[in-house]
Design a protein around this motif. Structure first.
Motif, mmCIF file in Angstrom:
data_model
loop_
_atom_site.group_PDB
_atom_site.id
_atom_site.type_symbol
_atom_site.label_atom_id
_atom_site.label_comp_id
_atom_site.label_asym_id
_atom_site.label_seq_id
_atom_site.Cartn_x
_atom_site.Cartn_y
_atom_site.Cartn_z
ATOM 1 N N ASP A 58 0.769 -1.331 0.088
ATOM 2 C CA ASP A 58 0.083 -0.013 0.116
ATOM 3 C C ASP A 58 0.907 1.457 0.019
ATOM 4 O O ASP A 58 0.816 2.297 0.825
ATOM 5 C CB ASP A 58 -0.905 -0.131 1.140
ATOM 6 N N ASP A 197 -2.043 8.978 10.029
ATOM 7 C CA ASP A 197 -3.011 8.258 8.907
ATOM 8 C C ASP A 197 -4.377 7.822 9.527
ATOM 9 O O ASP A 197 -4.359 7.417 10.972
ATOM 10 C CB ASP A 197 -2.110 7.290 8.675
ATOM 11 N N GLU A 264 -5.729 12.698 9.528
ATOM 12 C CA GLU A 264 -6.473 12.430 8.444
ATOM 13 C C GLU A 264 -7.749 11.654 8.812
ATOM 14 O O GLU A 264 -7.843 11.002 9.675
ATOM 15 C CB GLU A 264 -5.618 11.613 7.462
ATOM 16 N N ASP A 323 -3.401 10.284 -2.432
ATOM 17 C CA ASP A 323 -4.748 9.748 -2.355
ATOM 18 C C ASP A 323 -5.711 10.164 -3.319
ATOM 19 O O ASP A 323 -6.817 9.523 -3.633
ATOM 20 C CB ASP A 323 -5.232 9.503 -1.139
ATOM 21 N N ARG A 383 -5.620 6.556 -7.690
ATOM 22 C CA ARG A 383 -4.680 7.110 -6.591
ATOM 23 C C ARG A 383 -3.320 7.374 -7.276
ATOM 24 O O ARG A 383 -2.453 8.121 -6.958
ATOM 25 C CB ARG A 383 -4.509 6.318 -5.423
HETATM 26 C C1 GLC Z 1 -4.343 6.757 4.177
HETATM 27 C C2 GLC Z 1 -3.153 6.844 3.449
HETATM 28 C C3 GLC Z 1 -3.726 6.044 2.202
HETATM 29 C C4 GLC Z 1 -3.481 4.462 2.877
HETATM 30 C C5 GLC Z 1 -4.542 4.310 3.894
HETATM 31 C C6 GLC Z 1 -4.439 3.092 4.588
HETATM 32 O O1 GLC Z 1 -5.775 7.210 3.763
HETATM 33 O O2 GLC Z 1 -3.394 8.262 3.077
HETATM 34 O O3 GLC Z 1 -2.624 6.171 1.101
HETATM 35 O O4 GLC Z 1 -3.842 3.651 1.663
HETATM 36 O O5 GLC Z 1 -4.684 5.251 4.873
HETATM 37 O O6 GLC Z 1 -3.252 3.156 5.258
#
Ligand code: GLC
Length: 506
Positions: A58, A197, A264, A323, A383
């Motif tokens: 990821d 995150d 986030e 993202d 993304r």
């Molecule tokens: C957040 C990150 C993204 C990732 C997700 C899971 O949204 O910005 O890139 O896939 O978390 O960790």
């Protein structure tokens, strides 16, 4: 030192910023080499997407070891050199913290599978129902099942994203001690702050009941398109039961009073309300939500954020990231949106390459590595396009100055567009960031805000007692007042009068 609570932050996606060794992937020495580009923009800080040991399923958000740098990015010495140079240039350094889950290659998870019950407590394991099916109806935010069978333990484990990202039990004392220690380790190396995150996904209700179907008024608002089944549920049990946001008090304690902390919020459902809960005193400084990028900074979205928030200082503004598809269209609208972002009080996150108006590249399916993009191909927003490496020159034969090797994603930038980026857009960004700093718009408060169709009319009062009014037309033509008195600053009409922006001291 008192922390700056409304910084302008430049987001670096390290894989795609600057390669220094011909591997085709960006790295820490590459970042160090380009720090002066960022400092010249006039921002306050950089935020690095994850650089830790990871199998990169990821894109680095699947971490094996939060204490060490992945060799693809360099060494701890390279990291120290990068921090030292950033500080010399007056830039703070913020690191990504992915605390919600680890990689399935993390030794904790491997030990749990091997039968270590202490390590198993760090995740969420549950027996199957008597008929062998998963414990409840929870789904992953990517729209996959949230429960994955492990035949060795004969149990399911929980994962809110990819199966390769088992969710951590953040209430577990062993996990908390580890997080506190590793965050302190980065602080000791000079790190000034952290980006958390998916902070709104940290906790679930231990009763583990099925989520009910989404209420119609919620369904449209949950992050993601409705082709993702996650949007069909009301996330009452798998997301932040009670005052789950108080968990942020731990983050503050572990990171320290002087660290800048932002999180986030991937839940479009009650996004602003959650942002306010997470930024109460003693918690995070700000949270960013998907409202602005999803609405491409529209007047209605800004007015709604102003209405629903107690203060814009606690919501970080942004339009593009690793993202989201890049928002730039290569026309006047990019400049108007940038000016609007510079003018809005609060922190502002600029994604690498946005200052060059990089557009969203189209990738062929065979080039894409992101499992989320591939899951919905070709229908998701996509993304990986936003992760195509940054061009440092306009020369395709030189891989646009990114690498002497083969870039990890094809770089099909248009050379004329890149030249316009460097000649027109970059100086524009420098100008408006300088204005934001000179007049201290970031720490101002909004005293009037109206969305009149395609026009945003907003007045702010700075801490020094000065008032400024901004008018931003999103395709409505030049607002009448735009021509009345000479503004402090305006976007140059370039034939596309539908978009314009201007700021007056009033
Ligand atoms: C957040 C990150 C993204 C990732 C997700 C899971 O949204 O910005 O890139 O896939 O978390 O960790």
């Amino acid at each position: 030192m008192e922390r700056n609570k409304t910084p302008a932050i430049y987001q670096i996606y390290p894989r795609s910023f600057q390669d220094s060794n011909g591997s085709g992937t960006g790295d820490l020495p590459g970042i160090t080499r380009r720090l002066s580009h960022i400092a010249d923009l006039g921002v306050d800080a950089i935020w690095l997407s994850p650089i830790y040991v990871s199998p990169m399923i990821d894109g680095g958000y699947d971490i094996v070891d939060h204490r060490h740098i992945d060799p693809m990015f360099g060494t701890l010495d390279d990291f120290d050199a990068m921090v030292a140079k950033a500080h010399d240039l007056g830039l703070q350094v913020y690191l990504d913290q992915v605390l919600n889950h680890t990689s399935d290659q993390c030794p904790w998870f491997l030990d749990a599978i091997a039968g270590d019950e202490g390590m198993a407590d760090r995740y969420l394991w549950r027996d199957p129902k008597p008929d062998g099916s998963p414990p409840n109806n929870w789904l992953s935010q990517f729209g996959l099942p949230a429960w994955h069978w492990n035949h060795k333990r004969r149990q399911y484990y929980y994962s809110q994203f990819l199966p390769q990202q088992p969710s951590l039990n953040l209430r577990c004392p062993g996990v908390q001690d580890e997080i506190a220690a590793q965050m302190q380790g980065w602080r000791n190396r000079g790190v000034d702050g952290f980006r958390f995150d998916v902070v709104t996904a940290f906790l679930w209700d231990e009763v583990m009941k099925d989520n009910p179907p989404a209420r119609p008024e919620v369904q449209d608002k949950v992050a993601g398109e409705n082709f993702n089944p996650y949007t069909y549920q009301d996330h009452v049990y798998d997301m932040l039961p009670g005052d789950g946001a108080s968990y942020a008090e731990n983050l503050r304690k572990w990171a320290g009073e002087d660290a800048y902390l932002f999180g986030e919020n991937t839940s479009g459902n009650q996004s602003i309300e959650l942002a306010m809960a997470f930024t109460q005193p003693g918690r995070l400084d700000s949270v960013y939500t998907t409202d602005l990028p999803e609405g491409r900074g529209s007047p209605a979205v800004v007015a709604d954020m102003v209405d629903r928030s107690e203060s814009l200082h606690r919501i970080a503004g942004w339009l593009s990231s690793h993202d989201q598809p890049r928002h730039s269209r290569g026309d006047a609208s990019d400049l108007v949106l940038a000016l609007q972002m510079a003018f809005l009080p609060g922190p502002w996150i600029i994604y690498q390459g946005e200052e060059l108006s990089l557009p969203q590249p189209k990738l062929a399916k065979g080039d894409v590595t992101d499992p989320l993009d591939l899951l919905y191909w070709p229908d998701g927003p996509g993304r990986e396009g936003a992760r195509v490496p940054v061009p440092w020159t306009s020369d395709p034969d030189d891989q646009f100055g990114f690498t002497s090797g083969i870039p990890w994603l094809p770089m099909t930038w248009d050379s004329d567009g890149i030249r316009r980026g460097y000649d027109v857009v970059l100086p524009f960004y420098r100008n408006i960031i300088a204005l934001r700093r000179e007049h201290d718009w970031a720490s101002a408060k909004v005293i009037a805000c109206e969305a009149n169709g395609d026009i945003l009319d907003i007045t702010i009062l700075t801490q020094g007692g000065q008032r400024f009014r901004g008018l931003f037309s999103h395709g409505a033509g030049q607002p009448g007042d735009c021509s009345e008195t000479e503004p402090l600053f305006r976007t140059q009409p370039d034939g596309d009068y539908g978009w314009c922006g201007a700021i007056w001291q009033v």
